[in-house]
Scaffold this motif. Structure first.
Motif, PDB file in Angstrom:
ATOM      1  N   SER A  34       3.715  -5.497   7.406  1.00 19.85           N
ATOM      2  CA  SER A  34       3.482  -5.194   5.994  1.00 19.85           C
ATOM      3  C   SER A  34       4.593  -4.340   5.390  1.00 19.85           C
ATOM      4  N   ASP A  35       4.744  -4.472   4.082  1.00 21.86           N
ATOM      5  CA  ASP A  35       5.580  -3.541   3.325  1.00 21.86           C
ATOM      6  C   ASP A  35       4.670  -2.455   2.767  1.00 21.86           C
ATOM      7  N   PHE A  36       4.986  -1.211   3.029  1.00 16.27           N
ATOM      8  CA  PHE A  36       4.209  -0.115   2.468  1.00 16.27           C
ATOM      9  C   PHE A  36       5.131   1.070   2.227  1.00 16.27           C
ATOM     10  N   SER A  37       4.651   2.018   1.417  1.00 16.67           N
ATOM     11  CA  SER A  37       5.454   3.175   1.031  1.00 16.67           C
ATOM     12  C   SER A  37       4.789   4.455   1.525  1.00 16.67           C
ATOM     13  N   VAL A  38       5.617   5.455   1.855  1.00 15.79           N
ATOM     14  CA  VAL A  38       5.092   6.711   2.395  1.00 15.79           C
ATOM     15  C   VAL A  38       5.831   7.896   1.774  1.00 15.79           C
ATOM     16  N   ARG A  39       5.135   9.041   1.772  1.00 13.02           N
ATOM     17  CA  ARG A  39       5.764  10.282   1.319  1.00 13.02           C
ATOM     18  C   ARG A  39       4.919  11.471   1.749  1.00 13.02           C
ATOM     19  N   CYS A  84       0.832  -1.200   0.000  1.00 10.44           N
ATOM     20  CA  CYS A  84       0.000   0.000   0.000  1.00 10.44           C
ATOM     21  C   CYS A  84       0.870   1.256   0.000  1.00 10.44           C
ATOM     22  N   ILE A  85       0.271   2.383  -0.381  1.00  7.37           N
ATOM     23  CA  ILE A  85       0.977   3.658  -0.473  1.00  7.37           C
ATOM     24  C   ILE A  85       0.197   4.714   0.308  1.00  7.37           C
ATOM     25  N   PHE A  86       0.911   5.479   1.135  1.00 11.45           N
ATOM     26  CA  PHE A  86       0.297   6.559   1.921  1.00 11.45           C
ATOM     27  C   PHE A  86       1.075   7.844   1.641  1.00 11.45           C
ATOM     28  N   THR A  87       0.450   8.797   0.968  1.00 16.41           N
ATOM     29  CA  THR A  87       1.139  10.025   0.607  1.00 16.41           C
ATOM     30  C   THR A  87       0.248  11.247   0.828  1.00 16.41           C
ATOM     31  N   ASP A  88       0.887  12.334   1.256  1.00 12.95           N
ATOM     32  CA  ASP A  88       0.232  13.653   1.347  1.00 12.95           C
ATOM     33  C   ASP A  88      -1.002  13.646   2.242  1.00 12.95           C
TER      34      ASP A  88
END
Length: 459
Positions: free
Chosen positions: A425-430, A395-399
């Protein structure tokens, strides 16, 4: 190509939009205008300019015409009108198809009108675009309703392209033959969806039951529906889409609901919930009082679990008893964006403790705002759970901006108030931000995320 043309000028430059269309007189750019009205020959270049327009010049020949006659002399070709009868119809599709198949004596009166790809040739791609253009011309059929009987009849008998306009007022579905929901299996199409909307969006109709323990207000089992500008209230569930693909719920208010407000279930994919106000849910069963529920839990049977590529966009959630958006296992590609979450009212029942709970894969959560508002039942902004092996990942969590009040939990004071809690979990953030009571700070390091597998994306 050359066309006879008339204009009140001795010289002009003339631009025709690249897309074939009827040329409005107002689009003619006139220069050096004179009182004398003349007719001459307009020479239009075969190639476009850098701006994407065809350019031609008018040469004076001295013949006078009236202004009305001038405006009627030139009309550009109609898109798809290969038989040059002034309209795009099934006859043009048939003519182009025969020409492409080299049927003897097949001829096109204006082949350039069929070059919808604008590549200087005719092929199957142009034929596909012509068919799409023809389908887009399907006229809408407006069906006005003002009683619950008319509403049931219109929805159950709906055809592609129907626009059902409900007059202002209250529609109690339980008064129609003891119904437990307003239901339909009618299906629209991509180019002709079925729409249920308010006749007056400023005074939307109210669709309701009589209590929050039983029934659905609206139950759709067909594809390509649009539900807009409606108020949905007083039932066990608000809007349920079962095996309904490419459907849209927008500008609706869903409230005073016993369980979840909106459910996308049983294989419903590519659906959108947009710009809706969802509040006061879970009034009977708080643990099942989600705002938007996507998919089905593994413990349930009889449903297609794969509810993929659904979108929740621009919605506001208040006094929602469970998670505002709950994305279940076996679902893929959900997008949650531009939403506002108010934590007031979340009960913690059935382990509800975050604005968004995710058990599906490849979920994109971005540009949302969340307010915990001191609710001790909220322990994280977003949570990931592996309810089924291999699900709840990537999953991706941004802004996102979340106001979490305090850096540690109210009940478990040793546990951090994470922006994303998903330890396995593997997830990405920005570019996420969090306020723990002392102002917003960038959530750009490990203490904001409970996982050893976080990827910090570059700005």
């Amino acid at each position: 190509m050359k066309r006879k043309f008339a204009a009140a000028v001795t010289a002009l430059l003339f631009a025709v939009n690249a897309a074939p269309t009827v040329l409005a007189a107002e689009t003619i750019q006139r220069y050096e205008a004179e009182k004398t009205v003349c007719v001459g020959t307009l020479s239009v270049a075969d190639e476009k300019t850098e701006s994407g327009a065809f350019v031609g010049s008018f040469i004076n020949s001295g013949d006078a015409y009236s202004e009305a006659e001038i405006r009627n002399v030139y009309a550009d070709r109609v898109c798809g009108d290969v038989n040059a009868d002034g309209k795009c119809s099934a006859a043009d599709v048939a003519a182009l198809q025969k020409w492409l198949l080299a049927v003897p004596d097949a001829a096109l009166a204006d082949w350039k009108a069929g070059d919808l790809c604008e590549d200087g040739k005719l092929d199957a791609f142009d034929l596909c675009l012509m068919k799409k253009e023809l389908l887009s011309q399907t006229e809408k059929n407006y069906v006005d309703v003002s009683t619950v009987e008319e509403l049931f009849s219109a929805m159950r008998g709906a055809k592609p392209g129907d626009v059902i306009r409900a007059a202002s007022g209250t529609y109690d579905y339980t008064t129609y033959q003891g119904a437990q929901k307003i239901d339909t299996s009618a299906e629209g199409t991509k180019d002709a969806p079925i729409t249920l909307t308010a006749a007056d969006p400023k005074d939307p109709p109210i669709f309701t039951g009589t209590n929050t323990e039983h029934g659905y207000v609206i139950h759709i089992t067909g594809d390509y529906w649009i539900l807009e500008n409606l108020k949905i209230t007083t039932s066990q569930k608000g809007i349920v889409l079962d095996n309904s693909n490419h459907s849209v719920i927008r500008n609706c208010e869903v409230y005073n609901i016993g369980s979840e407000a909106i459910a996308l279930r049983d294989g419903s994919s590519y659906c959108t919930v947009k710009d809706s106000y969802i509040h006061d849910t879970g009034t009977v069963t708080p643990g099942y009082g989600e705002g938007v529920y996507i998919g089905s839990a593994k413990s349930t049977t009889g449903f297609d679990y794969k509810c993929d590529y659904n979108t929740v966009d621009g919605c506001m959630f208040k006094n929602v008893a469970a998670e505002h958006v709950d994305v279940k296992e076996y679902t893929t590609g959900t997008e949650i964006m531009n939403c506002t979450f108010y934590g007031d009212g979340m009960t913690g029942a059935n382990f509800a403790g975050s604005f968004v709970d995710i058990a599906g894969n490849d979920v994109n959560v971005h540009d949302n705002i969340g307010y915990r508002n001191g609710n001790t039942n909220i322990v994280a902004a977003f949570e990931l759970h592996e309810q089924v092996e291999g699900w709840g990942y990537h999953c991706i969590f941004t802004d996102n901006t979340v106001y979490m009040d305090q850096p540690y939990g109210a009940v478990n004071t040793s546990r951090r108030m994470y922006v994303v809690d998903g330890w396995y979990s593997d997830f990405s953030v920005r570019n996420n931000q969090v306020d723990y009571g002392k102002g917003l700070v960038p959530a750009d390091s490990w203490e904001y995320y409970n996982s050893d597998y976080v990827t910090y994306l570059k700005q």
